[in-house]
Design a protein around this motif. Structure first.
Motif, PDB file in Angstrom:
ATOM      1  N   VAL A 197       1.018  -7.627   2.427  1.00  0.00           N
ATOM      2  CA  VAL A 197       0.272  -6.840   3.744  1.00  0.00           C
ATOM      3  C   VAL A 197      -0.451  -6.534   2.541  1.00  0.00           C
ATOM      4  N   TYR A 198       0.507  -5.102   2.142  1.00  0.00           N
ATOM      5  CA  TYR A 198      -1.032  -4.900   1.358  1.00  0.00           C
ATOM      6  C   TYR A 198      -1.606  -5.424   0.523  1.00  0.00           C
ATOM      7  N   ARG A 199      -0.069  -6.025  -0.223  1.00  0.00           N
ATOM      8  CA  ARG A 199      -1.689  -6.912  -1.736  1.00  0.00           C
ATOM      9  C   ARG A 199      -2.395  -7.330  -1.052  1.00  0.00           C
ATOM     10  N   GLN A 200      -2.383  -8.083  -0.115  1.00  0.00           N
ATOM     11  CA  GLN A 200      -3.035  -9.312   1.327  1.00  0.00           C
ATOM     12  C   GLN A 200      -4.138  -8.644   0.953  1.00  0.00           C
ATOM     13  N   VAL A 201      -4.747  -7.123   1.520  1.00  0.00           N
ATOM     14  CA  VAL A 201      -5.651  -6.373   1.782  1.00  0.00           C
ATOM     15  C   VAL A 201      -6.047  -6.003   0.821  1.00  0.00           C
TER      16      VAL A 201
END
Length: 244
Positions: free
Chosen positions: A133-137
């Motif tokens: 999720v962090y990577r997606q942000v």
């Protein structure tokens, strides 16, 4: 069906032994888990089938997407679940954010067995999910279109490699360019143009459902910022905050 179930068992063992040391009884619980498998048809929501249960589920085959739909109908895909991942049917991420977990194509899942060291394994997989999720942000918030596409491809290749579903720089995402556009915050036309540019640059191809990534040296010609690793970095004992 027996051979398919056996392949599901092997997939779960391969995935979970990478993140935790499991006892014989816990390995047996994973091997038995596919006996409770069920199918989710394309576009159907997980909550629509299993209700508001607190149970967690293991993906055995196919992909799912966690999505959020804006009031005007625009869709954002927050992330994908692939074989070996742990997924919950709960839809509320925060007080004002409702999500849905929907199948991409026909997907097969089973109830995740509980207890023992499996709890630690689930925590480790949940942590990896949070890192995704962090990577997606970062991907949607700061990367160019070419970087977004390539970083997503690298992430999915890394994740599928963990369960033997990607090898020799190739994998088969069961999605269309329109779905990728919803994940990357781009229009389908922009995704199509970006894929063509990456292909012409010799970075990657996506033909007949198969993605083929070029070696890292070629990839770095486009992805100048590098890609965020799927695994958390090892601590070096410092207290500073640096790039992940």
């Amino acid at each position: 069906m027996d051979s398919m179930r056996a392949s599901f068992e092997e997939l779960l063992i391969q995935r979970f032994t990478q993140v935790a040391e499991l006892s014989a009884s816990e390995l047996l619980a994973l091997q038995r888990a596919p006996r409770s498998s069920f199918s989710l048809l394309n576009g159907k929501s997980l909550a629509g089938v299993v209700g508001s249960t607190q149970s967690r589920f293991l993906v055995l085959n196919g992909w799912l997407a966690r999505t959020h739909c804006l009031r005007d109908g625009r869709l954002q895909i927050i992330g994908f679940y692939v074989p070996g991942d742990l997924v919950s049917a709960q839809t509320r991420l925060a007080s004002s954010i409702e999500t849905s977990v929907v199948a991409i194509g026909q997907t097969i899942l089973c109830v995740a067995p509980e207890g023992g060291a499996l709890v630690g394994a689930y925590d480790a997989i949940a942590e990896q999910d949070q890192l995704n999720v962090y990577r997606q942000v970062v991907r949607v918030g700061r990367m160019s279109a070419a970087e977004r596409v390539q970083d997503w491809m690298i992430e999915m290749y890394d994740r599928l490699s963990q369960v033997g579903l990607a090898q020799a720089n190739t994998f088969k995402p069961p999605i269309k360019q329109e779905t990728l556009a919803d994940a990357l915050g781009l229009t389908p036309v922009h995704v199509n143009r970006t894929l063509r540019a990456l292909r012409e640059a010799g970075v990657m191809t996506w033909r007949s459902g198969t993605v083929r990534l070029a070696p890292a040296k070629a990839s770095n010609q486009v992805l100048s910022v590098g890609h965020i690793p799927s695994q958390p970095p090892q601590s070096d004992g410092s207290n500073g905050v640096g790039p992940r």
